[in-house]
Design a protein around this motif. Structure first.
Motif, mmCIF file in Angstrom:
data_model
loop_
_atom_site.group_PDB
_atom_site.id
_atom_site.type_symbol
_atom_site.label_atom_id
_atom_site.label_comp_id
_atom_site.label_asym_id
_atom_site.label_seq_id
_atom_site.Cartn_x
_atom_site.Cartn_y
_atom_site.Cartn_z
ATOM 1 N N SER A 22 -46.469 61.799 16.156
ATOM 2 C CA SER A 22 -47.033 60.502 16.552
ATOM 3 C C SER A 22 -47.472 59.756 15.305
ATOM 4 O O SER A 22 -47.941 60.357 14.340
ATOM 5 N N TYR A 23 -47.301 58.434 15.371
ATOM 6 C CA TYR A 23 -47.885 57.556 14.357
ATOM 7 C C TYR A 23 -49.100 56.918 15.019
ATOM 8 O O TYR A 23 -48.925 56.024 15.850
ATOM 9 N N GLY A 24 -50.269 57.387 14.725
ATOM 10 C CA GLY A 24 -51.446 56.894 15.441
ATOM 11 C C GLY A 24 -51.259 57.174 16.923
ATOM 12 O O GLY A 24 -50.984 58.299 17.328
ATOM 13 N N GLY A 25 -51.314 56.125 17.744
ATOM 14 C CA GLY A 25 -51.156 56.307 19.192
ATOM 15 C C GLY A 25 -49.710 56.314 19.657
ATOM 16 O O GLY A 25 -49.440 56.543 20.829
ATOM 17 N N LEU A 26 -48.759 56.052 18.748
ATOM 18 C CA LEU A 26 -47.360 55.925 19.165
ATOM 19 C C LEU A 26 -46.603 57.252 19.009
ATOM 20 O O LEU A 26 -46.478 57.775 17.910
ATOM 21 N N ALA A 27 -46.118 57.789 20.135
ATOM 22 C CA ALA A 27 -45.354 59.040 20.073
ATOM 23 C C ALA A 27 -43.913 58.717 19.683
ATOM 24 O O ALA A 27 -43.145 58.199 20.492
ATOM 25 N N ALA A 28 -43.551 58.972 18.428
ATOM 26 C CA ALA A 28 -42.199 58.646 17.935
ATOM 27 C C ALA A 28 -41.225 59.776 18.227
ATOM 28 O O ALA A 28 -40.019 59.552 18.359
ATOM 29 N N THR A 29 -41.724 61.009 18.323
ATOM 30 C CA THR A 29 -40.895 62.175 18.665
ATOM 31 C C THR A 29 -41.664 62.967 19.716
ATOM 32 O O THR A 29 -42.781 63.421 19.467
ATOM 33 N N GLY A 46 -29.155 56.196 19.744
ATOM 34 C CA GLY A 46 -30.233 55.692 20.585
ATOM 35 C C GLY A 46 -30.575 54.274 20.169
ATOM 36 O O GLY A 46 -30.235 53.865 19.058
ATOM 37 N N PRO A 47 -31.251 53.549 21.057
ATOM 38 C CA PRO A 47 -31.608 52.166 20.748
ATOM 39 C C PRO A 47 -32.539 52.073 19.536
ATOM 40 O O PRO A 47 -33.110 53.083 19.120
ATOM 41 N N ASN A 48 -32.696 50.874 19.000
ATOM 42 C CA ASN A 48 -33.626 50.663 17.885
ATOM 43 C C ASN A 48 -35.003 51.185 18.255
ATOM 44 O O ASN A 48 -35.470 50.959 19.367
ATOM 45 N N GLY A 49 -35.609 51.899 17.320
ATOM 46 C CA GLY A 49 -36.969 52.390 17.557
ATOM 47 C C GLY A 49 -37.022 53.659 18.400
ATOM 48 O O GLY A 49 -38.102 54.109 18.775
ATOM 49 N N ALA A 50 -35.866 54.258 18.691
ATOM 50 C CA ALA A 50 -35.829 55.458 19.542
ATOM 51 C C ALA A 50 -36.406 56.684 18.840
ATOM 52 O O ALA A 50 -36.745 57.673 19.494
ATOM 53 N N GLY A 51 -36.478 56.633 17.515
ATOM 54 C CA GLY A 51 -37.045 57.754 16.773
ATOM 55 C C GLY A 51 -36.017 58.565 16.003
ATOM 56 O O GLY A 51 -36.297 59.699 15.583
ATOM 57 N N LYS A 52 -34.860 57.988 15.749
ATOM 58 C CA LYS A 52 -33.774 58.723 15.071
ATOM 59 C C LYS A 52 -34.141 59.042 13.620
ATOM 60 O O LYS A 52 -33.992 60.177 13.161
ATOM 61 N N THR A 53 -34.607 58.011 12.915
ATOM 62 C CA THR A 53 -34.957 58.222 11.501
ATOM 63 C C THR A 53 -36.162 59.151 11.387
ATOM 64 O O THR A 53 -36.211 60.017 10.508
ATOM 65 N N THR A 54 -37.111 58.991 12.303
ATOM 66 C CA THR A 54 -38.275 59.885 12.297
ATOM 67 C C THR A 54 -37.811 61.328 12.473
ATOM 68 O O THR A 54 -38.263 62.232 11.757
ATOM 69 N N LEU A 55 -36.880 61.548 13.401
ATOM 70 C CA LEU A 55 -36.380 62.908 13.640
ATOM 71 C C LEU A 55 -35.739 63.480 12.367
ATOM 72 O O LEU A 55 -36.020 64.622 11.981
ATOM 73 N N ASP A 181 -28.155 59.666 7.366
ATOM 74 C CA ASP A 181 -28.815 58.543 8.024
ATOM 75 C C ASP A 181 -28.002 57.269 7.812
ATOM 76 O O ASP A 181 -28.033 56.675 6.748
ATOM 77 N N GLU A 182 -27.286 56.868 8.827
ATOM 78 C CA GLU A 182 -26.483 55.649 8.826
ATOM 79 C C GLU A 182 -25.566 55.505 7.609
ATOM 80 O O GLU A 182 -25.678 54.536 6.848
ATOM 81 N N PRO A 183 -24.644 56.441 7.441
ATOM 82 C CA PRO A 183 -23.746 56.359 6.280
ATOM 83 C C PRO A 183 -22.841 55.132 6.270
ATOM 84 O O PRO A 183 -22.369 54.732 5.211
ATOM 85 N N GLU A 212 -26.205 57.288 13.418
ATOM 86 C CA GLU A 212 -25.311 56.167 13.115
ATOM 87 C C GLU A 212 -25.300 55.168 14.260
ATOM 88 O O GLU A 212 -25.251 55.556 15.428
ATOM 89 N N HIS A 213 -25.358 53.873 13.911
ATOM 90 C CA HIS A 213 -25.295 52.814 14.929
ATOM 91 C C HIS A 213 -23.852 52.424 15.239
ATOM 92 O O HIS A 213 -23.581 51.851 16.295
ATOM 93 N N ASP A 214 -22.934 52.675 14.308
ATOM 94 C CA ASP A 214 -21.531 52.287 14.487
ATOM 95 C C ASP A 214 -20.884 53.256 15.487
ATOM 96 O O ASP A 214 -20.537 54.386 15.151
#
Ligand code: ATP
Length: 259
Positions: A22-29, A46-55, A181-183, A212-214
């Motif tokens: 979690s980042y403060g109150g936000l559960a990212a994973t 996953g959509p933007n903000g889904a937590g991919k980079t955090t993972l 991460d997004e090559p 990857e978003h592509d």
């Protein structure tokens, strides 16, 4: 090689259990479980903000998890710092900051080889080890298609070549599992095609976790896909299973509707 044996026997390259951040109150994973088979390309979408980079950051050790376990071929990685994970073979690519602009492509690769060296050539004395590192760096430059620009300063590379150097730096650390991460980010169609071919070729040697978003690239490369939504795993399956999954379609449709 142990890794090839593992791939042949269908071993898990990476097992993730109950990972939370979690980042403060936000559960990212949120309680993420993943099983990633050896020798596969496993995409995380996953959509933007889904937590991919955090993972990916939790897996690489760049971020400390609040809870959960991570095993690399059965060896516990949680609780180990990033450098120890790299040494064990869990390596993240596309950390652009790791490229030294004032060094040539080859020198950058040599630094990366030497960083991972204690795993392989640590028993040689320094000069022999330098020579071996240079040879290994040249081999990596060939491997990622940068041999013609091996002596150029890294600052002079095109965007696409720099991204290939990022892959080279990661390979130079002799990963068993490579986190990407997004090559394809910022690449044209042809350059993406070259990167897809490069990642495809890596599969023979290692396991790839690909954020990857592509979607064309994901569908071309992935053996398995995990869909993350709001930090949680929505579904894991083959390309066909994920494409046909109604919940997944809804998650993306939901995103389009809100944009
Ligand atoms: N350092 C941070 N501090 C606070 N919140 C953060 C931080 N990093 C990410 N977040 C939030 O955590 C959530 C997950 O972010 P993350 O970057 O992991 O998602 P993502 O799936 O990689 O997104 P994208 O596809 O846009 O790159 C988002 O809501 C984001 O705003």
């Amino acid at each position: 090689m142990a890794h090839e044996h593992a791939a042949a026997s269908g071993a898990q390259a990476l097992s993730v259990r109950g990972l939370k951040k979690s980042y403060g109150g936000l559960a990212a994973t949120r309680d993420v479980h993943l099983e990633i088979a050896a020798g596969q390309v496993h995409a995380i979408i996953g959509p933007n903000g889904a937590g991919k980079t955090t993972l990916l950051s939790l897996l690489s050790g760049a971020l400390a998890a609040d809870a959960g376990e991570i095993y690399l071929f059965g060896q516990a990685m949680h609780g180990h710092a990033e450098q120890a994970r790299v040494a064990a073979g869990l390596v993240r690519s596309f950390q652009i900051t790791s490229v030294f602009d004032e060094l040539s492509v080859l020198e950058n690769l040599q630094v990366a080889v030497q960083r991972g060296q204690h795993r392989s050539y640590g028993f040689f004395h320094a000069s022999a080890s330098d020579r071996l590192a240079r040879e290994a760096a040249l081999e990596v430059a060939r491997r990622v298609g940068l041999e013609k620009v091996a002596h150029q300063l890294s600052s002079q590379l095109s965007h696409a070549a720099r991204r290939r150097l990022d892959v080279g730096l990661a390979i130079a650390c002799r990963p068993r599992v490579l986190l990407m991460d997004e090559p394809m980010a910022g690449m044209g169609h042809e350059e993406s095609g070259d990167m897809i071919a490069l990642i495809q070729s890596l599969k023979q040697e290692l396991t790839v976790v690909l954020v990857e978003h592509d979607m064309d690239a994901v569908f071309a490369l992935a053996d398995r896909i995990t869909v993350l939504v709001q930090g949680a795993v929505l579904a894991t399956g083959s390309v066909d299973e994920i494409r046909a999954n109604a919940e997944v379609k809804l998650a993306y449709l939901g995103e389009e509707e809100t944009q």
